[in-house]
Motif scaffolding. Structure first.
Motif, PDB file in Angstrom:
ATOM      1  N   PHE A 258       0.855  -1.193   0.000  1.00 33.64           N
ATOM      2  CA  PHE A 258       0.000   0.000   0.000  1.00 33.64           C
ATOM      3  C   PHE A 258       0.888   1.239   0.000  1.00 33.64           C
ATOM      4  CE2 PHE A 258      -2.069  -3.390   2.430  1.00 33.64           C
ATOM      5  CZ  PHE A 258      -3.231  -3.576   1.697  1.00 33.64           C
ATOM      6  N   PRO A 259       1.473   1.595  -1.134  1.00 32.57           N
ATOM      7  CA  PRO A 259       2.470   2.674  -1.184  1.00 32.57           C
ATOM      8  C   PRO A 259       1.949   4.043  -0.769  1.00 32.57           C
ATOM      9  CG  PRO A 259       1.972   1.870  -3.391  1.00 32.57           C
ATOM     10  CD  PRO A 259       1.262   0.973  -2.437  1.00 32.57           C
ATOM     11  N   ASP A 260       0.666   4.256  -0.855  1.00 38.43           N
ATOM     12  CA  ASP A 260       0.103   5.561  -0.499  1.00 38.43           C
ATOM     13  C   ASP A 260      -0.416   5.605   0.937  1.00 38.43           C
ATOM     14  OD1 ASP A 260       0.667   6.542  -3.038  1.00 38.43           O
ATOM     15  OD2 ASP A 260      -1.243   5.802  -3.838  1.00 38.43           O
ATOM     16  N   GLN A 261      -0.026   4.648   1.751  1.00 35.46           N
ATOM     17  CA  GLN A 261      -0.481   4.592   3.145  1.00 35.46           C
ATOM     18  C   GLN A 261      -0.060   5.880   3.874  1.00 35.46           C
ATOM     19  OE1 GLN A 261      -2.586   3.121   5.849  1.00 35.46           O
ATOM     20  NE2 GLN A 261      -1.905   1.383   4.665  1.00 35.46           N
ATOM     21  N   PRO A 262      -1.007   6.663   4.368  1.00 37.65           N
ATOM     22  CA  PRO A 262      -0.635   7.897   5.074  1.00 37.65           C
ATOM     23  C   PRO A 262      -0.123   7.579   6.482  1.00 37.65           C
ATOM     24  CG  PRO A 262      -3.021   7.641   5.066  1.00 37.65           C
ATOM     25  CD  PRO A 262      -2.462   6.506   4.242  1.00 37.65           C
ATOM     26  N   GLU A 263       0.793   8.421   6.966  1.00 30.14           N
ATOM     27  CA  GLU A 263       1.375   8.148   8.288  1.00 30.14           C
ATOM     28  C   GLU A 263       0.337   8.180   9.396  1.00 30.14           C
ATOM     29  OE1 GLU A 263       3.142  12.483   9.618  1.00 30.14           O
ATOM     30  OE2 GLU A 263       4.494  11.108   8.633  1.00 30.14           O
ATOM     31  N   TRP A 264      -0.731   8.969   9.220  1.00 32.07           N
ATOM     32  CA  TRP A 264      -1.743   9.033  10.280  1.00 32.07           C
ATOM     33  C   TRP A 264      -2.413   7.685  10.518  1.00 32.07           C
ATOM     34  CZ3 TRP A 264      -6.594   7.633   8.877  1.00 32.07           C
ATOM     35  CH2 TRP A 264      -6.993   7.819   7.550  1.00 32.07           C
ATOM     36  N   ARG A 265      -2.389   6.781   9.516  1.00 33.40           N
ATOM     37  CA  ARG A 265      -2.979   5.451   9.710  1.00 33.40           C
ATOM     38  C   ARG A 265      -2.213   4.672  10.771  1.00 33.40           C
ATOM     39  NH1 ARG A 265      -6.527   3.277  10.003  1.00 33.40           N
ATOM     40  NH2 ARG A 265      -6.169   1.332   8.939  1.00 33.40           N
ATOM     41  N   PHE A 266      -0.925   4.919  10.878  1.00 33.75           N
ATOM     42  CA  PHE A 266      -0.138   4.241  11.901  1.00 33.75           C
ATOM     43  C   PHE A 266      -0.457   4.803  13.286  1.00 33.75           C
ATOM     44  CE2 PHE A 266       2.149   3.556   7.970  1.00 33.75           C
ATOM     45  CZ  PHE A 266       2.478   2.214   8.040  1.00 33.75           C
TER      46      PHE A 266
ATOM     47  N   VAL B 264      -2.517   2.810  16.641  1.00 31.60           N
ATOM     48  CA  VAL B 264      -2.163   2.640  18.058  1.00 31.60           C
ATOM     49  C   VAL B 264      -3.432   2.675  18.906  1.00 31.60           C
ATOM     50  CG1 VAL B 264      -0.888   3.601  20.018  1.00 31.60           C
ATOM     51  CG2 VAL B 264       0.152   3.600  17.738  1.00 31.60           C
ATOM     52  N   ALA B 265      -4.315   3.639  18.624  1.00 32.61           N
ATOM     53  CA  ALA B 265      -5.569   3.741  19.379  1.00 32.61           C
ATOM     54  C   ALA B 265      -6.456   2.524  19.129  1.00 32.61           C
ATOM     55  CB  ALA B 265      -6.307   5.026  19.004  1.00 32.61           C
ATOM     56  N   GLU B 266      -6.505   2.088  17.889  1.00 32.07           N
ATOM     57  CA  GLU B 266      -7.309   0.916  17.544  1.00 32.07           C
ATOM     58  C   GLU B 266      -6.824  -0.315  18.307  1.00 32.07           C
ATOM     59  OE1 GLU B 266      -8.257  -1.877  13.645  1.00 32.07           O
ATOM     60  OE2 GLU B 266      -7.352   0.091  13.355  1.00 32.07           O
ATOM     61  N   GLU B 267      -5.519  -0.526  18.308  1.00 31.39           N
ATOM     62  CA  GLU B 267      -4.957  -1.677  19.013  1.00 31.39           C
ATOM     63  C   GLU B 267      -5.172  -1.575  20.522  1.00 31.39           C
ATOM     64  OE1 GLU B 267      -4.161  -4.373  17.649  1.00 31.39           O
ATOM     65  OE2 GLU B 267      -3.998  -3.686  15.588  1.00 31.39           O
ATOM     66  N   ALA B 268      -5.060  -0.366  21.068  1.00 41.15           N
ATOM     67  CA  ALA B 268      -5.302  -0.188  22.505  1.00 41.15           C
ATOM     68  C   ALA B 268      -6.744  -0.553  22.846  1.00 41.15           C
ATOM     69  CB  ALA B 268      -4.994   1.249  22.921  1.00 41.15           C
TER      70      ALA B 268
ATOM     71  N   THR C 116       2.535  -1.795  16.907  1.00 44.43           N
ATOM     72  CA  THR C 116       1.937  -0.666  16.207  1.00 44.43           C
ATOM     73  C   THR C 116       2.563   0.645  16.664  1.00 44.43           C
ATOM     74  OG1 THR C 116      -0.105  -1.922  15.958  1.00 44.43           O
ATOM     75  CG2 THR C 116      -0.249   0.443  15.597  1.00 44.43           C
ATOM     76  N   ALA C 117       2.867   0.757  17.952  1.00 46.81           N
ATOM     77  CA  ALA C 117       3.543   1.957  18.450  1.00 46.81           C
ATOM     78  C   ALA C 117       4.934   2.078  17.831  1.00 46.81           C
ATOM     79  CB  ALA C 117       3.632   1.927  19.975  1.00 46.81           C
ATOM     80  N   TYR C 118       5.653   0.971  17.747  1.00 50.25           N
ATOM     81  CA  TYR C 118       6.975   0.991  17.118  1.00 50.25           C
ATOM     82  C   TYR C 118       6.873   1.343  15.637  1.00 50.25           C
ATOM     83  CZ  TYR C 118      10.220  -0.436  20.779  1.00 50.25           C
ATOM     84  OH  TYR C 118      11.030  -0.450  21.881  1.00 50.25           O
ATOM     85  N   MET C 119       5.838   0.849  14.949  1.00 49.37           N
ATOM     86  CA  MET C 119       5.661   1.175  13.533  1.00 49.37           C
ATOM     87  C   MET C 119       5.355   2.655  13.362  1.00 49.37           C
ATOM     88  SD  MET C 119       3.829  -2.263  11.945  1.00 49.37           S
ATOM     89  CE  MET C 119       2.250  -1.882  12.629  1.00 49.37           C
ATOM     90  N   ALA C 120       4.496   3.203  14.225  1.00 49.46           N
ATOM     91  CA  ALA C 120       4.184   4.634  14.159  1.00 49.46           C
ATOM     92  C   ALA C 120       5.452   5.456  14.386  1.00 49.46           C
ATOM     93  CB  ALA C 120       3.106   4.990  15.183  1.00 49.46           C
ATOM     94  N   ALA C 121       6.243   5.057  15.358  1.00 53.01           N
ATOM     95  CA  ALA C 121       7.493   5.773  15.632  1.00 53.01           C
ATOM     96  C   ALA C 121       8.420   5.709  14.436  1.00 53.01           C
ATOM     97  CB  ALA C 121       8.165   5.182  16.870  1.00 53.01           C
ATOM     98  N   ASP C 122       8.512   4.552  13.802  1.00 54.15           N
ATOM     99  CA  ASP C 122       9.381   4.401  12.636  1.00 54.15           C
ATOM    100  C   ASP C 122       8.952   5.332  11.515  1.00 54.15           C
ATOM    101  OD1 ASP C 122      11.511   2.722  11.180  1.00 54.15           O
ATOM    102  OD2 ASP C 122       9.773   2.590   9.840  1.00 54.15           O
TER     103      ASP C 122
END
Length: 104
Positions: A23-31, A35-39, A72-78
């Motif tokens: 998904f090359p157009d994945q926006p960073e806000w999805r990450f 985090v909230a979804e997983e929590a 997911t938190a680590y992915m968002a940070a990355d």
């Protein structure tokens, strides 16, 4: 390098690369929202595990949801260019060096 020999940050970076490959157009806000979804899923798994939900759940399911949240938190940070391990180390220092209230 084997995924099992990678750090958590390295594993998260690998997962992010796979997501962007598909998904090359994945926006960073999805990450971030992830985090909230997983929590939220942790809360649901906890309620099932403790018997406060209509369905039952296991400790293993709860553990896996907690792991999803950490990844997911680590992915968002990355994606945001944040060194999460450094932030965790700094936060640990703050938490273990501040004074604690005795009683109430």
């Amino acid at each position: 390098m084997s995924l099992f020999k990678m750090t958590t940050a390295g594993r998260a970076r690998f997962i992010v690369s796979q997501i962007y490959a598909s998904f090359p157009d994945q926006p960073e806000w999805r990450f971030i929202t992830g985090v909230a979804e997983e929590a939220g899923e942790v809360v649901g798994a906890y309620n099932r595990f403790t018997g406060t939900s209509r369905r039952t759940g296991t400790e293993d399911e709860l553990a896996k949801e907690l792991a999803d949240t950490v990844f997911t938190a680590y992915m968002a940070a990355d994606v945001l260019g944040i060194d999460l391990q450094k932030a965790l180390d700094e936060k640990y220092t703050i938490l273990t060096t501040r004074g604690w209230k005795q009683g109430r």
